[in-house]
Design a protein around this motif. Structure first.
Motif, mmCIF file in Angstrom:
data_model
loop_
_atom_site.group_PDB
_atom_site.id
_atom_site.type_symbol
_atom_site.label_atom_id
_atom_site.label_comp_id
_atom_site.label_asym_id
_atom_site.label_seq_id
_atom_site.Cartn_x
_atom_site.Cartn_y
_atom_site.Cartn_z
ATOM 1 N N THR A 92 15.208 12.698 -10.216
ATOM 2 C CA THR A 92 14.660 13.853 -10.055
ATOM 3 C C THR A 92 16.125 15.054 -10.773
ATOM 4 O O THR A 92 17.004 14.601 -10.629
ATOM 5 C CB THR A 92 14.004 14.530 -8.953
ATOM 6 N N ARG A 124 12.159 6.784 -9.674
ATOM 7 C CA ARG A 124 12.212 7.987 -10.552
ATOM 8 C C ARG A 124 13.545 8.774 -10.399
ATOM 9 O O ARG A 124 13.931 8.627 -9.118
ATOM 10 C CB ARG A 124 11.159 9.005 -10.344
ATOM 11 N N SER A 179 11.707 15.331 -14.073
ATOM 12 C CA SER A 179 12.083 14.255 -13.409
ATOM 13 C C SER A 179 11.687 13.111 -14.645
ATOM 14 O O SER A 179 11.027 13.515 -15.603
ATOM 15 C CB SER A 179 10.990 14.022 -12.271
#
Lengths: 453, 453
Positions: free
Chosen positions: A246, A244, A231
């Motif tokens: 992933t 974020r 990530s």
């Protein structure tokens, strides 16, 4: 262990059950399947049955299924449920997926859903909606675990405890300053091994790879691949942590980029799918075929130049497709290899010239070989030896052209920052057709003038 | 943040430095780069320079670089260093990578290396060496964190502490019974939140997705994609935990599988690369071109049947490549879409018939459209109206054939468990050439018999 593919009888079974109105049994059967299997079934069914099956699903299953089917099928499914039901479904999604789905809705419905889901989620989703879908901002999710740099390990673990339920695979806790600027990340294994009172900043990995919201998804994908990332944190222009990405959101990007290259080579829009309705496919493919018609007309006009030559020896018309066709095949091999190498970044301006010369050599050599055989066979089948020679010379020349053009066009396009895949078959095969007819018939007319034919 | 691609001047720079014998400066420059960047530089340099650069690297960098370059370059680099140096390099690798590299070595050297590295590592690597490279066993690494089911959370954390240094991204600790059979996995975030004295089994996730050592790597990759996995445990036939596969080892598999499809369509071996020496490329592409020559000969023989027809109207020889070419392009579009859909599992035996009919329809419609235009233009350019009609009819027919064949061949191959990509362009375009020449020239001769031409 779940099975890797849906057995077709499942599709059959589900279809039969819903058509027989035995919804409960269908629901029971679906209950045993993974969402992505249900997604495939729904993708494979005709729309009306797909909708019936979709209506059997719990909001959570439904939310997963919506992400498994293509955009048009998704639209159909969504419009089959009430906005209340849709709200429940979207509520089950991660923010990035929710944003993708909502961005496809008509403004009015989008508003309704955003008002319907809980306040925090709604704000997070709206933040994501401003980013183009093909950028890091569009790919990221707002769900993440983060603490301020002054926190202790104990406080950080507390943050993990808070987030653990609604975040899949937390692999890092991100550390930010008072302004929310990213300072670094702490992998969970490091966190586990630290003493509760340790200041988090002391075990923070400060050179964490970071991407900015406006980075193109293809670049993000390359980073994941290059640095084997799980990530990556996403920051805005001021370095503030906003989300974020992933790895699972990236795998599909990587795949689509490859498919896209070859789609472009075949003159296809990446959106076109085998299961598109015929009308849509016809519309999407027609323009390309029109363009093909033009290039085909050009090669035909080359043949037209030599009508006289063919009149004198019709056998030429019989053999000329061989010269053109072999050139086309050699070119396809070259262009496929080049497009892949460019995608993987194996070709740079240092070795481009070498690649060009090499492909020309390969074309020349294989032209010499196959041309020789073709010429010989033609001769053995009773053709004038000069015709055999002609075939040999033309194929050698044309397959060298194929190697040259097949590598030159993509490389030049790349040089000028145009997607090399656009150089698709079409222009290359056009040149090998033209080259083939021109060399073969041109040489033939010369031979005739020289009285060799 | 590291840059996403090597600036070419880096390659230039490094090359110039080593050629100027300024090794130290080159080493300093390389020191600033990520191993995968160095890998690209080494891949781009001519062999002798590549070796010079490689010799500048520390064992750890070298171990990473060896994994970035292709097999032939790797061989060259390895043979350039002493077996002592190689042992140091292999020692730096994870067991799965070490096994891949060692499996490429001559038996003697392999033995030497296995004796050279430390005992435990050597045993782990030898265990991996028995598995074919393209299976789960060949992809897995022996490095993992595991505890016996009777362990406590505290003991489990102790295991993480032991392993944290030599294992990247531990995301789970695996739980096994006395016989080493896998019981399940504990994600680190769950571990963090548990009390030290808690028995680990009580927080163990028991329906962990598992793969067996002999599962094909393509299937493993599909599982990762379908279930968004980060890592998966690998068990032997008795369910004993023998290793784990992480997502980063899988991304390349997914990509290669796609490239392979299109490579096959172009008649290329997946091993062939743009940077192959010419000789190798010539050898690898020749057989395919030979096969092409045969199919080209067949289509030529179709034209031969109608030599008489062409003799009477040479214009036919001018127009016939248009009919064949347009069919080829339509077929390429169809086959590309179908091969992708089969790769993504979108087509099943339930909807195959529908797809077939649809592609035929699409071909028919676009043939009708482009054929109409082509016929009209031919007429406007002064061709006999019957010739225009002929062109129209032949193109319509042939592009319908293209859609039919372009979808039928891959579907049939799939049905018989043959890789559909093999149905590559070649047979399809062969059929569209033959179909094009036959319909166009055949109709022409009928028209002539009917006195229409």
């Amino acid at each position: 262990m779940p099975t890797t593919e849906v057995k077709n009888d499942h599709i059959e079974e589900v279809k039969d059950l819903v058509e027989a109105g035995r919804e409960n049994e269908a629901a029971a059967l679906l209950g045993e399947l993974h969402a992505s299997d249900i997604g495939r079934i729904i993708a494979a069914l005709e729309e009306d049955n797909a909708i019936r099956v979709f209506k059997l699903l719990e909001p959570e299953e439904a939310s997963l299924v919506l992400l498994e089917v293509d955009e048009r099928r998704r639209k159909a499914l969504i419009s089959s449920i009430t906005s209340e039901e849709l709200i429940d479904v979207v509520h089950e999604m991660e923010t990035d997926d929710a944003a993708d789905v909502i961005s496809e809705l008509p403004v009015e419905d989008a508003k309704q859903v955003l008002d319907g889901i809980d306040k925090h989620e709604s704000i997070a989703v709206q933040k994501l909606l401003v980013f183009p879908e093909d950028t890091a901002g569009g790919k990221m999710q707002a769900e993440l675990a983060s603490v301020i740099e002054t926190a202790s390990v104990e406080e950080t673990i507390e943050e993990v405890r808070k987030k653990a339920h609604d975040i899949d695979n937390i692999s890092n806790v991100f550390v930010v300053d008072r302004e929310g600027r990213l300072k670094g990340a702490v992998p969970l294994d490091k966190l586990i091994l630290a003493y509760p009172e340790t200041p988090i900043i002391s075990i923070t990995n400060r050179d964490t790879l970071t991407v900015r919201t406006d980075m193109d998804q293809e670049e993000v994908a390359k980073l994941f691949q290059k640095y084997d990332l799980i990530s990556v944190p996403v920051v805005d222009h001021d370095g503030r942590l906003v989300g974020r990405i992933t790895v699972d959101d990236i795998v599909d990007v990587l795949e689509d980029e490859i498919f896209e290259d070859f789609y472009k080579m075949a003159g296809l829009n990446i959106e076109s799918r085998a299961l598109d309705p015929a009308g849509r496919s016809i519309r999407m493919r027609a323009p390309w075929l029109m363009l093909n018609l033009c290039t085909a007309a050009v090669s035909a006009s080359v043949v037209k130049l030599f009508e006289g030559t063919i009149e004198q020896l019709v056998l030429l018309a019989v053999l000329m497709p061989i010269v053109a066709g072999m050139g086309g095949n050699a070119a396809t091999q070259t262009i496929t290899v080049i497009v892949r190498a460019l995608a993987l970044g194996e070709i740079n301006f240092k070795n481009a010239r070498w690649v060009l010369m090499k492909e020309a050599t390969v074309g020349l050599a294989n032209g010499f070989l196959t041309g020789g055989i073709a010429g010989l066979i033609a001769y053995l089948l009773g053709a004038n030896i000069m015709v055999g020679l002609l075939l040999f010379l033309a194929m050698t020349a044309n397959m060298m052209i194929a190697g040259l053009i097949g590598s030159l066009i993509p490389l030049v396009l790349k040089r000028f920052k145009v997607d090399p895949a656009i150089s698709s078959s079409i222009f290359v095969t056009a040149s090998t057709d033209i080259g083939g007819f021109f060399t073969f018939l041109g040489l033939a007319s010369i031979f005739m003038k020289m009285g060799l034919l």
